[in-house]
Design a protein around this motif. Structure first.
Motif, PDB file in Angstrom:
ATOM      1  N   LYS A   1     -30.393 -20.741  12.028  1.00  0.00           N
ATOM      2  CA  LYS A   1     -31.521 -21.455  12.634  1.00  0.00           C
ATOM      3  C   LYS A   1     -31.069 -22.127  13.931  1.00  0.00           C
ATOM      4  CE  LYS A   1     -35.141 -24.820  11.554  1.00  0.00           C
ATOM      5  NZ  LYS A   1     -35.682 -25.735  10.502  1.00  0.00           N
ATOM      6  N   VAL A  54     -28.484 -20.021   6.448  1.00  0.00           N
ATOM      7  CA  VAL A  54     -29.812 -20.303   7.000  1.00  0.00           C
ATOM      8  C   VAL A  54     -29.757 -21.386   8.070  1.00  0.00           C
ATOM      9  CG1 VAL A  54     -32.107 -21.180   6.452  1.00  0.00           C
ATOM     10  CG2 VAL A  54     -31.010 -19.525   4.931  1.00  0.00           C
ATOM     11  N   TYR A 110     -28.364 -11.272   1.770  1.00  0.00           N
ATOM     12  CA  TYR A 110     -29.426 -12.273   1.859  1.00  0.00           C
ATOM     13  C   TYR A 110     -30.757 -11.638   2.261  1.00  0.00           C
ATOM     14  CZ  TYR A 110     -25.443 -15.376   1.601  1.00  0.00           C
ATOM     15  OH  TYR A 110     -24.294 -16.007   1.184  1.00  0.00           O
ATOM     16  N   ASP A 157     -35.907 -17.692   2.929  1.00  0.00           N
ATOM     17  CA  ASP A 157     -35.592 -18.518   4.102  1.00  0.00           C
ATOM     18  C   ASP A 157     -34.915 -17.675   5.181  1.00  0.00           C
ATOM     19  OD1 ASP A 157     -36.609 -20.821   2.925  1.00  0.00           O
ATOM     20  OD2 ASP A 157     -34.706 -21.321   1.966  1.00  0.00           O
ATOM     21  N   PHE A 158     -34.049 -16.763   4.757  1.00  0.00           N
ATOM     22  CA  PHE A 158     -33.365 -15.891   5.717  1.00  0.00           C
ATOM     23  C   PHE A 158     -34.363 -14.948   6.386  1.00  0.00           C
ATOM     24  CE2 PHE A 158     -31.404 -11.778   6.651  1.00  0.00           C
ATOM     25  CZ  PHE A 158     -30.378 -12.155   7.500  1.00  0.00           C
TER      26      PHE A 158
END
Length: 563
Positions: free
Chosen positions: A530, A526, A552, A557-558
């Motif tokens: 980002k 992640v 994932y 969050d991914f």
């Protein structure tokens, strides 16, 4: 996004049952088919697949002929693999026969030329089936989904192009000699020797160097005696020759108001000079003389043995030995070049005052690529016959991403003079165009270029020869080097390399995310994605379909990053 890495396979509807009451064709159960790898993976610009099928007993009709073709389908197109044809026991042909009662195991190997669209794709088997002359229509069967294309991140356009280096030296050392010759067994300086033009020119050179603000000069006197006549006699002769020469030179330097260091020494018997002169001569039996020198180290024994060679000694006495009765004057001059500040200033204000070595060196004194390129362009204007100027302009264009401009300059460099640096750089251009054969040929003409190992590393990487790529990259810290380490599963080393990339970009962070995914580090996936997306928002779309991150797909969050 819900990616399935291991799919059930409904395969080979091409295998039949055929009886007196039915012409129905039935697909094999999923348990009979296996396609590897799962998911597919791009290697060396290809997507290989191996399909293993177990044909059970009493499955393949004795009169059937079936052609099976793998097809990879993706948005906007499809690619066909290698077709395999099988036949029943009663068919006369040259294809592999599948026994009706026993069944068989068959293997189909195929490969597809990789395209980026294949990351999101589906692999099918298609069938062309006939029983006798009757065509039997069979449905396509899906046997795989998606392609891992991490290897496609290799980028020849980010490799280091070859610099054609300057030969600038801050201090240039020169040695200038003049000889004062002596008569046999005499140490007096003769007027005719001291008035030679050679001596006059040498003294003028010393005076000029002493007066020049950017030169230093030191003098050596080396006095010699020839190796005939005995050690005791020659020692006295050489010593006296040195004293007389030193006295003379001191007087001359004082007269010219020259104050420089003088170092004087003598050599009693100049066997080294004797051997050198004999080696360069055409005298008869010179090999025999040289063999004596190598066999005996005692000077008196050497002299005796050489005198015993009656056929040659007279020639030695007349042609070789007189040249060794001398005092050699050596002026060691250091020419001190311009300072970095002077060179940098002149490169901007008056580059015509710089030599080609100085102006090429000037470009290395700035980290501003625009200024570097401007200096190289001025160098090409002033020194159009020096290939290095054009090569280095091309290098700057390459670094700026202008591959067409770079290629034009590398070709210009080659036209001016055949050279290794331009060959290597044109090899990189060929790699960016996908012409590996041309790249290899050009790299073969670039032996000795500092950047060649990295360029070869990219070539091996694009060929799928990952271990060779790792070895070739060596200690290079680049995205390409780290990618080779990832593909050889050396994740620790890859992480170290990525952390050491001098100018990290979005691809650097993306590769860090791949390492994190392969080492089950969800937080690393992640955080690095980002960072990659912040530098290049297109990375979000890439990550969304990249099977490196398939596990994932349900990570909140991914998904929030790639949506």
């Amino acid at each position: 996004m819900n990616k399935k890495l291991f799919l059930p396979f409904l395969v080979l509807a091409a295998i039949f049952t055929f009886s007196s009451c039915s012409n129905k064709l039935k697909p094999l159960a999923a348990e009979y088919v296996k396609a590897e790898p799962q998911p597919l993976e791009a290697v060396g610009g290809q997507v290989p697949v191996t399909i293993n099928v177990t044909v059970p007993a009493k499955w393949f009709n004795k009169k059937a002929v079936v052609t099976v073709t793998p097809v990879l389908r993706y948005a906007g197109g499809e690619s066909y693999g290698t077709a395999y044809t099988y036949q029943g026991e009663k068919v006369k042909g040259n294809n592999q026969t599948i026994p009706y009662k026993a069944g068989a195991n068959v293997t189909m190997k195929s490969s597809f030329k990789y395209k980026p669209e294949m990351k999101k794709s589906e692999l099918f088997l298609t069938f062309d089936a006939k029983i006798k002359n009757k065509t039997v229509k069979l449905p396509d069967v899906k046997i795989g989904e998606g392609v891992i294309a991490t290897s496609a991140l290799a980028d020849a356009g980010t490799a280091s192009p070859a610099l054609a280096a300057d030969k600038f030296q801050r201090i240039i050392k020169e040695a200038h000699d003049a000889n004062i010759m002596f008569l046999i067994q005499r140490a007096e300086l003769r007027a005719q020797e001291l008035k030679k033009q050679e001596i006059a020119d040498w003294k003028d050179l010393v005076k000029s160097a002493d007066e020049a603000p950017n030169q230093n000069v030191a003098i050596e006197i080396s006095a010699y005696a020839s190796p005939d006549g005995g050690v005791k006699l020659n020692t006295g002769l050489a010593e006296q020759r040195e004293k007389n020469t030193d006295k003379y030179l001191a007087k001359e330097l004082k007269k010219a108001n020259i104050d420089v260091p003088v170092d004087a020494r003598y050599t009693a018997q100049d066997w080294e000079g004797f051997q050198e002169l004999v080696s360069k001569s055409n005298i008869q039996d010179k090999d025999l003389v040289l063999r004596v020198l190598s066999m005996y180290s005692d000077p008196e024994q050497r002299e005796a043995e050489i005198k015993n060679i009656s056929s040659v000694f007279t020639v030695l006495a007349e042609e070789i030995l007189p040249q060794l009765r001398r005092s050699r004057l050596t002026a060691n001059i250091e020419i001190i070049g311009k300072s970095d500040e002077e060179i940098s200033n002149l490169a901007q204000s008056n580059p015509r005052e710089l030599t080609v070595e100085e102006i090429l060196y000037a470009a290395t004194l700035t980290s501003d690529n625009a200024k570097k390129e401007a200096i190289y362009k001025k160098a090409a204007e002033l020194y159009p016959n020096d290939y290095r100027c054009y090569n280095n302009i091309g290098m700057m264009r390459f670094l700026a991403g202008d591959l067409n401009g770079a290629e034009a300059m590398f070709n210009k460099a080659s036209q001016v003079s055949s050279n290794k640096e331009a060959n290597m750089n044109l090899g990189l251009i060929a790699l960016t165009k996908g012409d590996q054969a041309k790249a290899e040929q050009l790299f073969g003409s670039a032996a000795g270029v500092n950047e060649l190992s990295e360029a070869l590393g990219v070539l091996y990487l694009e060929r799928g020869e990952y271990a060779k790529a790792v070895n070739s990259f060596g200690s290079v810290k680049s995205n390409n080097a780290a990618l080779a380490q990832i593909l050889t599963k050396d994740y620790s080393k890859a992480q170290q390399t990525l952390n050491s990339v001098a100018n990290p970009d979005a691809t650097t962070d993306y590769l860090k995310a791949v390492v994190a995914a392969r080492t089950n580090n969800a937080a690393g996936v992640v955080s690095n994605l980002k960072a990659a997306i912040a530098k290049d928002n297109k990375m979000a779309k890439e990550a969304a379909i990249d099977l490196e991150f398939a596990k994932y797909a349900n990570n909140a969050d991914f998904t929030s990053l790639v949506k």
